[in-house]
Design an enzyme around this catalytic site. Structure first.
Site, mmCIF file in Angstrom:
data_model
loop_
_atom_site.group_PDB
_atom_site.id
_atom_site.type_symbol
_atom_site.label_atom_id
_atom_site.label_comp_id
_atom_site.label_asym_id
_atom_site.label_seq_id
_atom_site.Cartn_x
_atom_site.Cartn_y
_atom_site.Cartn_z
ATOM 1 N N ASN A 84 13.930 -8.218 -36.250
ATOM 2 C CA ASN A 84 13.088 -6.984 -36.758
ATOM 3 C C ASN A 84 11.950 -6.543 -35.888
ATOM 4 O OD1 ASN A 84 12.148 -4.860 -38.362
ATOM 5 N ND2 ASN A 84 10.897 -6.157 -39.550
ATOM 6 N N GLY A 85 11.983 -5.599 -35.377
ATOM 7 C CA GLY A 85 11.044 -4.926 -34.600
ATOM 8 C C GLY A 85 11.447 -4.375 -33.178
ATOM 9 N N GLU A 86 10.618 -4.530 -32.297
ATOM 10 C CA GLU A 86 10.904 -3.659 -30.911
ATOM 11 C C GLU A 86 10.254 -4.752 -29.859
ATOM 12 O OE1 GLU A 86 12.755 -1.528 -29.978
ATOM 13 O OE2 GLU A 86 13.255 -0.474 -32.045
ATOM 14 N N CYS A 102 14.135 -2.982 -38.516
ATOM 15 C CA CYS A 102 15.170 -3.352 -39.620
ATOM 16 C C CYS A 102 14.749 -4.301 -40.644
ATOM 17 C CB CYS A 102 16.407 -4.328 -38.720
ATOM 18 S SG CYS A 102 17.042 -3.407 -36.999
ATOM 19 N N GLY A 129 -2.462 5.299 -34.376
ATOM 20 C CA GLY A 129 -3.697 4.949 -33.763
ATOM 21 C C GLY A 129 -4.197 3.371 -34.617
ATOM 22 N N ASP A 147 17.213 -4.786 -26.705
ATOM 23 C CA ASP A 147 16.032 -5.743 -26.549
ATOM 24 C C ASP A 147 16.439 -6.872 -27.286
ATOM 25 O OD1 ASP A 147 16.030 -3.953 -29.022
ATOM 26 O OD2 ASP A 147 13.812 -4.392 -29.017
ATOM 27 N N ILE A 156 -1.490 14.527 -42.900
ATOM 28 C CA ILE A 156 -1.459 14.626 -44.417
ATOM 29 C C ILE A 156 -2.809 15.265 -45.064
ATOM 30 C CG2 ILE A 156 -1.445 13.554 -46.922
ATOM 31 C CD1 ILE A 156 1.256 13.694 -45.521
ATOM 32 N N ARG A 171 20.224 -2.555 -40.399
ATOM 33 C CA ARG A 171 19.717 -2.142 -38.966
ATOM 34 C C ARG A 171 19.195 -0.443 -39.255
ATOM 35 N NH1 ARG A 171 23.008 -0.360 -33.556
ATOM 36 N NH2 ARG A 171 20.964 -0.552 -31.924
ATOM 37 N N LEU A 172 18.181 -0.285 -38.575
ATOM 38 C CA LEU A 172 17.712 1.123 -38.230
ATOM 39 C C LEU A 172 17.643 1.356 -36.772
ATOM 40 C CD1 LEU A 172 16.278 3.844 -39.047
ATOM 41 C CD2 LEU A 172 13.885 2.640 -38.783
#
Length: 644
Positions: free
Chosen positions: A80-82, A2, A366, A105, A293, A55-56
């Site tokens: 913002n985050g996880e 977010c 990665g 969360d 890409i 919010r996403l």
């Protein structure tokens, strides 16, 4: 994932109206297109607090709305985050009497803070920028994750603090100062980014990774909450360390596959992304969607290797090709980043995020593999030169000086010039040598560009202090390890992770990086450099630990990187564009640089006497950002001025 924003003011501080705060929050709409929320409260003594959220939605699509509070509404959070281990944390909190109303969360953060106070952050595994307003104590807590995956910027003046995920939200408030730091221009040319805790603006700062800020009674204090030594474990066997690594990476990937929306993976065809995709595929029920890409220039195109990895792992693979006209993205990137940012791989990163968003909403990456497992050639070079570095500086200069002067100089792209440059680098102390490897504009190039006044202004500062402080903290370790740790705390958060965050959020994508779980980082830190780096072997620890997942064609191929063919672009179709933009009579960059020096740089590149593609891109990005900054100052807001 977010965008967050907020303002806290004491009884003596300047308040903010709800309309102005809405502008601040909505400046982050691109980071959170799925919803918005605000908490706004003014207290009887004149103090107040405002928290905003865009919010996403990824976890608990219905119940995860923010800002979120505890049961009695005395603690509020905008985040913002996880938090990947939120399910593991929840039972213990429930057993201690905390009541949960959602399955998000975010609510775990609220109750952790209630239970453990400022120590709550040590319980978290994830990427995060967190703002907590403790109404009882009238205290704001700001926290940024350990590796700096999520951004957090702030402006603090007398008895007031404003914070946000991006600078543009702060600049939506008219009285936030916009004065540009001239030293910031020098830092930008040196590193390609503005290192934390500074920004391009005098009065706006970045909260550094692994730091907590507390604003209470009108005062701001900062402290670092995570700073592991990351010392190689000389007593452990390589086999035991590899077993531990395999387990912790697998667990990290598994945690990051928790999602209430579809997810996939970025797959470049290198070892890092192949390992993450391979582990992900081993845990998945259906084929993983992978994305890459390509370029129409063979020497820059990794898409064939990505296709090989996808075939080996049996993923559902997607490819997009980037063309020369992708430079049209420049103005949009300059607006998104809010300050000069020279890494041209932001172009393909933006496009791979755009491609990915057509299919999924979460992508594993990665990122961090090079910095943890010795993926850059300079680490080996630094380590091999360690014996030479132990000689007194005068002896080094005496040994290299005659050789340097025996070689006639030539065009920058020539072998003679490169040899002379390497001999000159050998004469330098480690911090200057490191800067010469990572810098687009070496000192001589910067000096040639600057006006006399600009040169005098920046000469009073030591731009290399940022790198020197990190190197000093690694004293006593092997030189190769020192270089890796320096990148882990500089190039990784300031360049690579900033690039991924900004470009992915602009496309509504959440990027998750399993290698950057702090348990993985602490495990990787135990490996000896001699095991991490071997001649004619690319990342042997990682490649051997996950051998079955890596096709033979990929295992020991030279590292290519996510590069853009800038030298070719600015020698061909985009040559006139660069001249017209940087030599325009009203060019922003002329306030710092001599037009004649820019003209000389462009001419050297056009004639093939030097390869200045990266430098030209850096100047074009600065020019685009500067023009937008000027426009924003004139109208009192930062509005997009790009097209397309």
């Amino acid at each position: 994932m977010c965008g967050i924003a907020g303002v806290i003011w004491s009884a003596l501080g300047e308040s903010i109206g709800e309309e102005a705060f809405d502008r601040m929050t909505d400046a982050l709409a691109h980071r959170g297109p799925d919803g918005r929320g605000t908490f706004f409260k003014q207290y009887a003594d004149g103090s107040g607090a405002a928290l905003g959220h865009r919010r996403l939605s990824i976890i608990d699509l219905v119940g995860g709305k923010q800002p979120m509070c505890n049961e009695d509404e005395s603690v509020w959070v905008s985040f913002n985050g996880e938090i990947y281990n939120y399910q593991e944390l929840r039972p213990a909190l429930q057993s201690q009497g905390h009541q949960f109303r959602t399955s998000s969360d975010t609510e775990t953060i609220v109750h952790l803070y209630e239970q453990y106070g400022l120590e709550f952050v040590r319980k978290l595994r994830g990427m995060f920028a967190i703002a907590i307003w403790d109404e009882r104590l009238r205290r704001l807590i700001l926290v940024r994750d350990r590796l700096g995956q999520k951004p957090l910027v702030y402006h603090c003046d007398a008895n007031r603090l404003l914070f946000a995920s991006e600078i543009k939200a702060l600049l939506a408030i008219e009285n936030v100062p916009r004065e540009i730091r001239e030293q910031g221009i020098d830092e930008y040319l040196t590193y390609g980014y503005i290192p934390h805790p500074r920004t391009i603006y005098h009065k706006i700062h970045k909260l550094p990774p692994a730091h907590m800020a507390v604003f209470e009674r009108g005062q701001l204090s900062l402290h670092c909450y995570w700073n592991p030594a990351l010392l190689p474990n000389e007593s452990a066997s390589l086999s035991d360390l590899q077993d531990q690594l395999r387990d912790v990476v697998t667990e990290s990937v598994k945690l990051r596959m928790r999602s209430d929306v579809p997810l996939g993976a970025f797959l470049s065809g290198g070892i890092d992304s192949t390992v993450i995709t391979g582990v992900m595929q081993s845990l998945a029920v259906t084929p993983t969607n992978t994305f890459t890409i390509g370029f129409p220039v063979d020497s820059f195109d990794e898409s064939g290797f990505a296709q090989t990895a996808a075939g080996h792992l049996k993923t559902n693979h997607h490819l997009m090709e980037v063309e020369t006209d992708s430079v049209s993205l420049l103005d949009k990137l300059a607006w998104l980043f809010d300050e000069p940012f020279a890494d041209s791989s932001a172009i393909p990163t933006y496009y791979v995020a755009q491609l990915t968003r057509q299919h999924v909403k979460v992508a594993l990456t990665g990122d961090g593999g090079d910095e943890l497992f010795a993926g850059y050639d300079r680490y080996q070079t630094v380590d091999r030169l360690s014996m030479f570095d132990r000689l007194p500086c005068a002896v080094r200069r005496m040994m290299t000086g005659p050789l340097k002067h025996m070689l006639p100089d030539g065009p920058e792209a020539s072998l003679r010039h490169r040899l002379r440059h390497r001999l000159e680098v050998l004469r330098q102390p480690l911090r200057q040598r490191y800067a010469s490897w990572v810098s687009g504009f070496h000192g001589v190039h910067r000096d040639a560009l600057y006006h006399k006044e600009m040169r005098e202004s920046v000469d009073q500062f030591d731009t290399l202090d940022f790198i020197e402080c990190i190197l000093d903290s690694t004293e006593g370790l092997a030189h190769g390890v020192r270089a890796m740790r320096t990148d882990l705390h500089s190039y990784l958060p300031c360049d690579l992770l900033a690039k991924v965050d900004i470009t992915s959020m602009a496309n509504g994508i959440e990027c998750r990086s399993p290698f950057l779980d702090h348990h993985v980082v602490e495990c990787a830190g135990q490996f000896r450099f001699k095991d991490l780096s071997r001649r004619n072997s690319v990342k042997p620890v990682l490649a051997n630990t996950f051998q079955s997942m890596i096709p033979r064609e990929i295992r020991d191929r030279p590292k290519m990187g996510f590069r853009v063919p800038l030298d070719r672009w600015f020698s061909g179709d985009l040559q006139s564009y660069a001249y017209d933009t940087l030599l325009s009579h009203d060019a922003f960059c002329h306030r710092y640089f001599q037009p004649s020096a820019i003209d000389s740089l462009l001419d050297q590149h056009a004639r093939g006497h030097a390869q200045h593609g990266d430098r030209i891109w850096s100047l074009l990005f600065l020019e685009s950002w500067g023009r937008q900054q000027q426009q924003g100052s004139e109208v009192g807001s930062r509005s997009p001025c790009f097209s397309g």
